[in-house]
Design a protein around this motif. Sequence first.
Motif, PDB file in Angstrom:
ATOM      1  N   PHE A 252      10.011  -2.412  14.293  1.00  0.00           N
ATOM      2  CA  PHE A 252      10.486  -1.048  14.519  1.00  0.00           C
ATOM      3  C   PHE A 252      12.015  -0.978  14.433  1.00  0.00           C
ATOM      4  O   PHE A 252      12.576  -0.034  13.872  1.00  0.00           O
ATOM      5  CB  PHE A 252      10.034  -0.530  15.889  1.00  0.00           C
ATOM      6  N   ALA A 253      12.686  -1.973  14.994  1.00  0.00           N
ATOM      7  CA  ALA A 253      14.149  -1.969  15.005  1.00  0.00           C
ATOM      8  C   ALA A 253      14.725  -2.105  13.609  1.00  0.00           C
ATOM      9  O   ALA A 253      15.775  -1.533  13.291  1.00  0.00           O
ATOM     10  CB  ALA A 253      14.662  -3.093  15.901  1.00  0.00           C
ATOM     11  N   LEU A 254      14.063  -2.876  12.753  1.00  0.00           N
ATOM     12  CA  LEU A 254      14.575  -3.144  11.413  1.00  0.00           C
ATOM     13  C   LEU A 254      14.014  -2.217  10.350  1.00  0.00           C
ATOM     14  O   LEU A 254      14.460  -2.268   9.197  1.00  0.00           O
ATOM     15  CB  LEU A 254      14.268  -4.595  11.023  1.00  0.00           C
ATOM     16  N   ALA A 255      13.055  -1.373  10.719  1.00  0.00           N
ATOM     17  CA  ALA A 255      12.319  -0.600   9.712  1.00  0.00           C
ATOM     18  C   ALA A 255      13.232   0.292   8.879  1.00  0.00           C
ATOM     19  O   ALA A 255      13.067   0.400   7.656  1.00  0.00           O
ATOM     20  CB  ALA A 255      11.243   0.251  10.390  1.00  0.00           C
ATOM     21  N   GLY A 256      14.212   0.963   9.529  1.00  0.00           N
ATOM     22  CA  GLY A 256      15.077   1.865   8.786  1.00  0.00           C
ATOM     23  C   GLY A 256      15.852   1.150   7.698  1.00  0.00           C
ATOM     24  O   GLY A 256      16.051   1.676   6.603  1.00  0.00           O
ATOM     25  N   ARG A 257      16.279  -0.077   7.971  1.00  0.00           N
ATOM     26  CA  ARG A 257      17.055  -0.843   7.007  1.00  0.00           C
ATOM     27  C   ARG A 257      16.158  -1.522   5.969  1.00  0.00           C
ATOM     28  O   ARG A 257      16.481  -1.568   4.778  1.00  0.00           O
ATOM     29  CB  ARG A 257      17.881  -1.908   7.746  1.00  0.00           C
ATOM     30  N   MET A 258      15.012  -2.059   6.403  1.00  0.00           N
ATOM     31  CA  MET A 258      14.177  -2.879   5.528  1.00  0.00           C
ATOM     32  C   MET A 258      13.312  -2.070   4.567  1.00  0.00           C
ATOM     33  O   MET A 258      13.077  -2.486   3.441  1.00  0.00           O
ATOM     34  CB  MET A 258      13.254  -3.781   6.378  1.00  0.00           C
ATOM     35  N   PHE A 259      12.810  -0.911   5.037  1.00  0.00           N
ATOM     36  CA  PHE A 259      11.753  -0.242   4.289  1.00  0.00           C
ATOM     37  C   PHE A 259      12.114   1.145   3.779  1.00  0.00           C
ATOM     38  O   PHE A 259      11.251   1.904   3.375  1.00  0.00           O
ATOM     39  CB  PHE A 259      10.490  -0.125   5.163  1.00  0.00           C
ATOM     40  N   ARG A 260      13.402   1.486   3.775  1.00  0.00           N
ATOM     41  CA  ARG A 260      13.749   2.857   3.421  1.00  0.00           C
ATOM     42  C   ARG A 260      13.409   3.192   1.967  1.00  0.00           C
ATOM     43  O   ARG A 260      13.296   4.366   1.618  1.00  0.00           O
ATOM     44  CB  ARG A 260      15.218   3.134   3.716  1.00  0.00           C
ATOM     45  N   VAL A 261      13.270   2.172   1.093  1.00  0.00           N
ATOM     46  CA  VAL A 261      12.937   2.460  -0.307  1.00  0.00           C
ATOM     47  C   VAL A 261      11.472   2.172  -0.618  1.00  0.00           C
ATOM     48  O   VAL A 261      11.044   2.273  -1.759  1.00  0.00           O
ATOM     49  CB  VAL A 261      13.840   1.639  -1.256  1.00  0.00           C
ATOM     50  N   VAL A 262      10.695   1.797   0.411  1.00  0.00           N
ATOM     51  CA  VAL A 262       9.273   1.508   0.211  1.00  0.00           C
ATOM     52  C   VAL A 262       8.464   2.740   0.576  1.00  0.00           C
ATOM     53  O   VAL A 262       8.702   3.362   1.614  1.00  0.00           O
ATOM     54  CB  VAL A 262       8.821   0.305   1.066  1.00  0.00           C
ATOM     55  N   SER A 263       7.501   3.115  -0.260  1.00  0.00           N
ATOM     56  CA  SER A 263       6.731   4.331  -0.012  1.00  0.00           C
ATOM     57  C   SER A 263       5.832   4.160   1.205  1.00  0.00           C
ATOM     58  O   SER A 263       5.402   3.039   1.524  1.00  0.00           O
ATOM     59  CB  SER A 263       5.873   4.668  -1.233  1.00  0.00           C
ATOM     60  N   PRO A 264       5.524   5.254   1.910  1.00  0.00           N
ATOM     61  CA  PRO A 264       4.633   5.175   3.077  1.00  0.00           C
ATOM     62  C   PRO A 264       3.278   4.559   2.742  1.00  0.00           C
ATOM     63  O   PRO A 264       2.746   3.769   3.530  1.00  0.00           O
ATOM     64  CB  PRO A 264       4.495   6.637   3.504  1.00  0.00           C
ATOM     65  N   LEU A 265       2.707   4.901   1.596  1.00  0.00           N
ATOM     66  CA  LEU A 265       1.392   4.366   1.249  1.00  0.00           C
ATOM     67  C   LEU A 265       1.439   2.858   1.054  1.00  0.00           C
ATOM     68  O   LEU A 265       0.493   2.149   1.411  1.00  0.00           O
ATOM     69  CB  LEU A 265       0.854   5.048  -0.008  1.00  0.00           C
ATOM     70  N   LYS A 266       2.521   2.349   0.492  1.00  0.00           N
ATOM     71  CA  LYS A 266       2.642   0.894   0.320  1.00  0.00           C
ATOM     72  C   LYS A 266       2.776   0.193   1.664  1.00  0.00           C
ATOM     73  O   LYS A 266       2.266  -0.922   1.841  1.00  0.00           O
ATOM     74  CB  LYS A 266       3.828   0.574  -0.585  1.00  0.00           C
ATOM     75  N   LEU A 267       3.479   0.824   2.602  1.00  0.00           N
ATOM     76  CA  LEU A 267       3.580   0.237   3.938  1.00  0.00           C
ATOM     77  C   LEU A 267       2.201   0.161   4.596  1.00  0.00           C
ATOM     78  O   LEU A 267       1.849  -0.858   5.202  1.00  0.00           O
ATOM     79  CB  LEU A 267       4.526   1.069   4.803  1.00  0.00           C
ATOM     80  N   MET A 268       1.408   1.236   4.473  1.00  0.00           N
ATOM     81  CA  MET A 268       0.068   1.231   5.058  1.00  0.00           C
ATOM     82  C   MET A 268      -0.830   0.208   4.380  1.00  0.00           C
ATOM     83  O   MET A 268      -1.612  -0.489   5.039  1.00  0.00           O
ATOM     84  CB  MET A 268      -0.531   2.632   4.979  1.00  0.00           C
ATOM     85  N   ALA A 269      -0.718   0.080   3.068  1.00  0.00           N
ATOM     86  CA  ALA A 269      -1.524  -0.900   2.341  1.00  0.00           C
ATOM     87  C   ALA A 269      -1.141  -2.322   2.738  1.00  0.00           C
ATOM     88  O   ALA A 269      -2.007  -3.195   2.897  1.00  0.00           O
ATOM     89  CB  ALA A 269      -1.349  -0.701   0.835  1.00  0.00           C
ATOM     90  N   GLY A 270       0.154  -2.565   2.939  1.00  0.00           N
ATOM     91  CA  GLY A 270       0.591  -3.884   3.401  1.00  0.00           C
ATOM     92  C   GLY A 270       0.030  -4.218   4.767  1.00  0.00           C
ATOM     93  O   GLY A 270      -0.401  -5.349   5.025  1.00  0.00           O
ATOM     94  N   GLY A 271       0.004  -3.227   5.666  1.00  0.00           N
ATOM     95  CA  GLY A 271      -0.570  -3.444   6.985  1.00  0.00           C
ATOM     96  C   GLY A 271      -2.045  -3.786   6.917  1.00  0.00           C
ATOM     97  O   GLY A 271      -2.528  -4.649   7.660  1.00  0.00           O
ATOM     98  N   ALA A 272      -2.782  -3.126   6.019  1.00  0.00           N
ATOM     99  CA  ALA A 272      -4.215  -3.403   5.875  1.00  0.00           C
ATOM    100  C   ALA A 272      -4.455  -4.818   5.361  1.00  0.00           C
ATOM    101  O   ALA A 272      -5.359  -5.523   5.821  1.00  0.00           O
ATOM    102  CB  ALA A 272      -4.843  -2.384   4.928  1.00  0.00           C
ATOM    103  N   THR A 273      -3.640  -5.259   4.414  1.00  0.00           N
ATOM    104  CA  THR A 273      -3.788  -6.606   3.861  1.00  0.00           C
ATOM    105  C   THR A 273      -3.549  -7.669   4.927  1.00  0.00           C
ATOM    106  O   THR A 273      -4.314  -8.633   5.066  1.00  0.00           O
ATOM    107  CB  THR A 273      -2.810  -6.803   2.690  1.00  0.00           C
ATOM    108  N   ILE A 274      -2.490  -7.494   5.711  1.00  0.00           N
ATOM    109  CA  ILE A 274      -2.190  -8.439   6.785  1.00  0.00           C
ATOM    110  C   ILE A 274      -3.296  -8.410   7.840  1.00  0.00           C
ATOM    111  O   ILE A 274      -3.697  -9.454   8.383  1.00  0.00           O
ATOM    112  CB  ILE A 274      -0.820  -8.115   7.410  1.00  0.00           C
ATOM    113  N   GLY A 275      -3.819  -7.215   8.133  1.00  0.00           N
ATOM    114  CA  GLY A 275      -4.880  -7.097   9.131  1.00  0.00           C
ATOM    115  C   GLY A 275      -6.122  -7.863   8.750  1.00  0.00           C
ATOM    116  O   GLY A 275      -6.740  -8.537   9.579  1.00  0.00           O
ATOM    117  N   CYS A 276      -6.517  -7.769   7.486  1.00  0.00           N
ATOM    118  CA  CYS A 276      -7.713  -8.489   7.038  1.00  0.00           C
ATOM    119  C   CYS A 276      -7.550  -9.990   7.271  1.00  0.00           C
ATOM    120  O   CYS A 276      -8.450 -10.645   7.809  1.00  0.00           O
ATOM    121  CB  CYS A 276      -7.961  -8.189   5.561  1.00  0.00           C
ATOM    122  N   LEU A 277      -6.412 -10.536   6.888  1.00  0.00           N
ATOM    123  CA  LEU A 277      -6.159 -11.972   7.089  1.00  0.00           C
ATOM    124  C   LEU A 277      -6.138 -12.321   8.568  1.00  0.00           C
ATOM    125  O   LEU A 277      -6.698 -13.352   8.997  1.00  0.00           O
ATOM    126  CB  LEU A 277      -4.830 -12.347   6.432  1.00  0.00           C
TER     127      LEU A 277
END
Length: 399
Positions: A252-277
């Motif tokens: 949460f603290a780094l999100a503004g700096r790390m992900f400002r150019v990543v689309s919301p859908l890609k962030l959600m898809a990344g979370g799903a991939t990590i969750g499965c593993l």
Amino acid sequence: MIGRFAPAYLMSAFYAIAFFVNGVMTPFFPVLLQVKGLSGEQIAFVLATPQVMRMFTMPVVSGLSDRAGDRRHVMAGVIGLTLGFALLFGIAKGDVTVMAVGAVLLVLSYCVGPLADAFAMIMDRHGLGEYGKMRLWGSVSFILGNVVGGYAMDHSGSMAVYLLVLFGFAIAMVSTVAIPPPPPAAAQSSAAALTVLRKPAFLAVLLGHAVNQAGHAALYSFGTILWRANGFSDFTIGIFWAIGVIAEIILFALAGRMFRVVSPLKLMAGGATIGCLRWLLFSLDLPLLPTLVLQVMHAGSFALAHIGLMRFLREVVPTERAASAQGTFVIFNGLAMALGTALAGRLVPALGSDVYVVMSIFPILGLIILTAAGGGARRLPAHDATITVTAGGEAAARG
């Protein structure tokens, strides 16, 4: 400078105070139900029923919040009712009464987070604070609740945990005075803009995210019980919960700096991939250090996907429907989590930790739904055109 960011400090303070009780409740409320004499299936029923009940209660609460002259009054009322049912839980006797009171207590407490997120996202939209940096203080407090709850359970038993719950709801109700007043009302959005909550692509994104998050059902409902069965102490279990949230805080603290150019859908898809593993590895009943590593993955399976959803809502939902959008999300999330919790309740007695293999199916399905919804979601109208994100990660108004 302090004056400009005072609303963000106040909202951070509310998150910190209000989320302490969540840190106690999430890992240890199932244990309180167990102490009250409920079986595994009855505990699953208590935990799953509020997810369905929120289909009816959250639209009412979020609608009241959007229409209220002061949204803070709705928040105070919800937390006050929650405290009342927490007091009733202490004197409730008999399986049916305990299950009913416990379910209502949970459904009320579940309203607090979405309402707080609606406050914070409105502030983010108006340049009064960055969502992630406000929300992380709720996570810090959640950790404190985990650790204090685990210590209390280890050294003083379930009654001490119950008293912590009462204390948490009491200070949360008082802390509503810390919520900043709403910013001046913006010009009324067009009727077409306000219909976004009914767009199929919008609803599909919320469904995909909710199905992904349902993979957490076994951990949230039976994680403490399964860890106990594997020989971990209550204090160690509190540390497990805390480590997951520490990882969440960092993201949460780094999100503004790390992900400002990543689309919301890609962030959600990344979370799903990590969750499965994560859920597949959880089924292996790993020892202490690997389990700590799996808890660090909470930053991906939950926080990364949550940040993606919040950004998606900020981009496509007008301010006038901020709480209603949260309410719609809660309905989808509640249904999916209810399914996951009910399934876990039926499978845990037979499968034990192997239930996590079944949980891994949820993020796979969520990823499929998000992928299918992607094209339509990208064509939804944007409503945060007045907001930009600076290199420092702070939202600021453009005139």
